[in-house]
Design a protein around this motif. Structure first.
Motif, PDB file in Angstrom:
ATOM      1  N   SER A 378       1.225  -1.539  -0.039  1.00  0.00           N
ATOM      2  CA  SER A 378      -0.315   0.058   0.024  1.00  0.00           C
ATOM      3  C   SER A 378       0.888   1.122  -0.114  1.00  0.00           C
ATOM      4  O   SER A 378       0.390   2.288  -0.337  1.00  0.00           O
ATOM      5  CB  SER A 378      -0.744   0.137   1.104  1.00  0.00           C
ATOM      6  N   SER A 379       2.244   1.113   0.198  1.00  0.00           N
ATOM      7  CA  SER A 379       3.330   2.474  -0.003  1.00  0.00           C
ATOM      8  C   SER A 379       4.414   1.626  -0.134  1.00  0.00           C
ATOM      9  O   SER A 379       4.672   0.297   0.058  1.00  0.00           O
ATOM     10  CB  SER A 379       3.034   2.843   2.016  1.00  0.00           C
ATOM     11  N   LYS A 380       5.192   3.051  -0.703  1.00  0.00           N
ATOM     12  CA  LYS A 380       6.472   2.265  -1.144  1.00  0.00           C
ATOM     13  C   LYS A 380       7.091   1.769   0.200  1.00  0.00           C
ATOM     14  O   LYS A 380       8.239   1.161  -0.202  1.00  0.00           O
ATOM     15  CB  LYS A 380       7.482   3.749  -1.506  1.00  0.00           C
ATOM     16  N   TYR A 381       7.034   2.427   1.571  1.00  0.00           N
ATOM     17  CA  TYR A 381       7.965   1.746   2.991  1.00  0.00           C
ATOM     18  C   TYR A 381       7.506   0.248   3.094  1.00  0.00           C
ATOM     19  O   TYR A 381       8.062  -0.418   3.558  1.00  0.00           O
ATOM     20  CB  TYR A 381       7.693   2.812   4.102  1.00  0.00           C
ATOM     21  N   PRO A 402      14.074   9.489  -0.776  1.00  0.00           N
ATOM     22  CA  PRO A 402      13.001   8.658   0.422  1.00  0.00           C
ATOM     23  C   PRO A 402      13.927   8.683   1.093  1.00  0.00           C
ATOM     24  O   PRO A 402      15.342   9.397   1.407  1.00  0.00           O
ATOM     25  CB  PRO A 402      13.278   7.167  -0.662  1.00  0.00           C
ATOM     26  N   ASP A 403      13.271   7.873   2.605  1.00  0.00           N
ATOM     27  CA  ASP A 403      13.977   8.187   4.209  1.00  0.00           C
ATOM     28  C   ASP A 403      14.217   7.212   3.785  1.00  0.00           C
ATOM     29  O   ASP A 403      14.308   6.167   4.566  1.00  0.00           O
ATOM     30  CB  ASP A 403      13.549   8.617   5.119  1.00  0.00           C
ATOM     31  N   PHE A 404      16.196   7.480   3.878  1.00  0.00           N
ATOM     32  CA  PHE A 404      17.064   6.717   4.066  1.00  0.00           C
ATOM     33  C   PHE A 404      17.220   5.393   5.014  1.00  0.00           C
ATOM     34  O   PHE A 404      17.407   4.729   5.262  1.00  0.00           O
ATOM     35  CB  PHE A 404      18.508   6.581   3.195  1.00  0.00           C
ATOM     36  N   ASP A 405      17.219   6.348   6.031  1.00  0.00           N
ATOM     37  CA  ASP A 405      17.276   5.506   7.539  1.00  0.00           C
ATOM     38  C   ASP A 405      16.056   4.943   8.119  1.00  0.00           C
ATOM     39  O   ASP A 405      16.151   3.425   8.035  1.00  0.00           O
ATOM     40  CB  ASP A 405      16.478   6.471   8.488  1.00  0.00           C
ATOM     41  N   GLU A 406      14.665   5.108   6.805  1.00  0.00           N
ATOM     42  CA  GLU A 406      13.832   4.066   7.222  1.00  0.00           C
ATOM     43  C   GLU A 406      13.762   2.604   6.286  1.00  0.00           C
ATOM     44  O   GLU A 406      13.605   1.933   6.769  1.00  0.00           O
ATOM     45  CB  GLU A 406      12.971   5.076   6.881  1.00  0.00           C
ATOM     46  N   PRO A 414      20.912  -3.845   3.768  1.00  0.00           N
ATOM     47  CA  PRO A 414      20.717  -2.688   2.915  1.00  0.00           C
ATOM     48  C   PRO A 414      21.032  -2.446   1.664  1.00  0.00           C
ATOM     49  O   PRO A 414      22.083  -2.444   1.475  1.00  0.00           O
ATOM     50  CB  PRO A 414      21.896  -1.688   4.290  1.00  0.00           C
ATOM     51  N   ILE A 415      20.809  -2.775   0.892  1.00  0.00           N
ATOM     52  CA  ILE A 415      21.111  -2.839  -0.561  1.00  0.00           C
ATOM     53  C   ILE A 415      19.686  -2.445  -1.735  1.00  0.00           C
ATOM     54  O   ILE A 415      18.622  -3.152  -1.175  1.00  0.00           O
ATOM     55  CB  ILE A 415      21.189  -4.747  -0.799  1.00  0.00           C
ATOM     56  N   ILE A 416      20.054  -1.566  -2.167  1.00  0.00           N
ATOM     57  CA  ILE A 416      19.174  -1.680  -3.261  1.00  0.00           C
ATOM     58  C   ILE A 416      19.887  -1.565  -4.968  1.00  0.00           C
ATOM     59  O   ILE A 416      21.544  -1.464  -5.512  1.00  0.00           O
ATOM     60  CB  ILE A 416      19.567   0.034  -3.156  1.00  0.00           C
TER      61      ILE A 416
END
Ligand SMILES: NC(=O)c1ccc[n+]([C@@H]2O[C@H](COP(=O)([O-])OP(=O)(O)OC[C@H]3O[C@@H](n4cnc5c(N)ncnc54)[C@H](O)[C@@H]3O)[C@@H](O)[C@H]2O)c1
Length: 443
Positions: A378-381, A402-406, A414-416
């Motif tokens: 329902s959302s990106k997070y 975006p909020d990278f901490d989130e 932590p992989i993008i």
């Protein structure tokens, strides 16, 4: 002027609405009953910024009408536009069945002289086919009504279509007689008040101009993607190379962003169609074919990077996918790169949580229907929760900062994987992300 537009898709609806905005009386016709009913209620079947307000306003002012009856639409019509789909046929050439059906229907119904303008993207020679089909229909009715055909290809971009139509870079008008040319120039004059944007030519050149424009743009994309892959292999950074070459005015900055390949309703089919046109004319289209070949491979690049990192077996892995539409600001998923990526990952057993600001419905009901292992977030997070990595496919504005901490908190690791080179490598490095871009060594 009294105008009819046959086909109420991205091109037909935007064109009809913008013509009505300039004070013309416009009938938009479509064979899909539900689409026409929705439009009459002010419900727009596609997401296109700024379109809804214009449709509702002009419908209320009785400048814009919607109908399934071509007979009703042609009653007072002076100019009829054909704006139906020309999808890729089985052999890669443009499928003209909808265009020629529309032509036949015009010939079966018209009662007085008309200018018939083809706005769909079609191979050279189609306007003459349209003419023949209309003539045959008139002959069957034993009528001799004069009409002319013209070509007026459309250059709007989905996501900015209204703006593009109201303020075009150019308007291409291909005609076979001076009268139609003058009428069409008058129709388009309000769209170029500050300088003349109308370029007139013969019909064949107008038909070819559209393919040449799309082929040039697709070539720029495949070119920079090839450069990106070389950059990655030799340790250069394509983002810097882009700035370096874009500063040359002869090259320019636009359409040289490296990424995970082009998709959409136009480039893939138009490139294939142009290749077919060339072959049928005895020309070997080497550059055009290479553009397509490079793109086919580029569309697999995110999956390749993911497999390189996690291995071939992705059965215990899950990924958050940001972006499904073929580009931002549209819900259109035709030939979207996300579909290629998702199918590759699902085949390897991965589970996916997907999110797109506008294309979720399209995905669920059409393009990803029946594809296993997909959850719609329902959302990106929300999409990130308990996933092994984030994969960015479409560069919607809401994904840019975006909020990278989130993100770090929600992901398992932590992989993008970034298919559109959106983020600052140094910042993500400092934050401890493993960050993959296109055309840059991973960090
Ligand atoms: N989408 C774009 O960004 C874009 C840009 C420039 C040019 N084009 C070209 O314009 C053409 C139309 O593209 P689109 O994206 O608007 O297509 P689309 O598929 O969104 O819309 C086509 C519409 O035509 C209707 N239709 C088909 N046959 C009909 C008939 N006989 N009578 C009435 N309606 C009929 C369909 O129901 C559909 O609603 C294509 O040739 C395309 O290549 C598209």
């Amino acid at each position: 002027m009294n105008i009819t537009i046959i086909g109420t898709g991205y091109v037909g609806l935007v064109s009809g609405t913008c013509f009505s905005e300039m004070g013309n009386k416009v009938y938009c016709v479509d064979t899909q009953e539900s689409k026409i009913q929705d439009l009459k209620l002010g419900k727009i079947p596609i997401y296109e910024p700024g379109l809804e307000d214009l449709v509702v306003k002009n419908y209320d002012h009785r400048n814009l009408f919607f109908t399934t009856s071509l007979q009703e639409a042609l009653k007072d019509c002076e100019i009829v536009f054909i704006a139906v789909g020309t999808p890729m046929g089985e052999d890669g050439s443009a499928d003209l069945q909808y265009v020629l059906d529309a032509a036949r229907e015009i010939g079966e119904i018209m009662q007085k002289p008309l200018i018939v303008v083809n706005k769909s993207t079609v191979p050279v020679g189609t306007a003459h086919k349209v003419k023949r089909v209309i003539q045959e229909s008139l002959q069957k009715r034993d009528l001799n009504i004069s009409f002319s055909v013209a070509s007026n290809p459309e250059f709007l971009k989905e996501g900015d279509a209204v703006n593009d139509f109201l303020k075009p870079d150019r308007v291409i008008i291909g005609t076979e007689d001076k009268t139609s040319e003058e009428v069409l120039k008058e129709l388009y004059a309000p769209f170029g008040r500050n300088y003349d944007k109308i370029i007139t030519m013969d019909i064949q050149s107008a038909e070819m101009t559209k393919y040449a424009a799309n082929a040039m743009l697709a070539t720029k994309i495949s070119f920079i993607n090839e450069i990106a892959n070389i950059c990655e292999a030799v340790g250069a950074n394509v983002n810097d190379v882009r700035r370096g070459i874009g500063s040359d005015k002869r090259i320019g900055y636009s359409f040289i962003y490296a990424g995970c390949g082009y998709g959409g309703s136009c480039f893939p089919k138009d490139i294939r169609a142009l290749s077919k046109i060339a072959l049928q004319s005895g020309i070997n289209p080497r550059i055009i074919n290479a553009v397509e070949e490079v793109n086919k491979e580029q569309r697999k690049i995110l999956a390749k990077k993911i497999i390189q990192h996690f291995g071939e077996d992705l059965r215990d892995k899950s990924f958050a996918i940001w972006g499904l539409s073929f580009k931002p600001e549209t819900d259109d998923m035709r030939e979207a790169t996300s579909i290629v990526l998702i199918n590759e990952l699902v085949t390897k057993g991965a589970r996916l949580k997907v999110y797109d600001p506008k294309a979720m419905e399209e995905a669920k009901t059409n393009y990803l229907k029946g594809v296993p292992n997909i959850t719609y977030a329902s959302s990106k997070y929300e999409a990130l929760k308990n996933c092994n990595a984030l994969v960015l496919v479409t560069e919607w504005k809401e994904f840019r900062s975006p909020d990278f901490d989130e993100i770090k908190t929600l992901l398992k690791e932590p992989i993008i994987f970034d298919g559109r080179n959106q983020y600052n490598i140094k910042r993500l490095q400092r934050m401890g992300f493993m960050y993959y871009q296109i055309g840059v060594k991973e960090c």
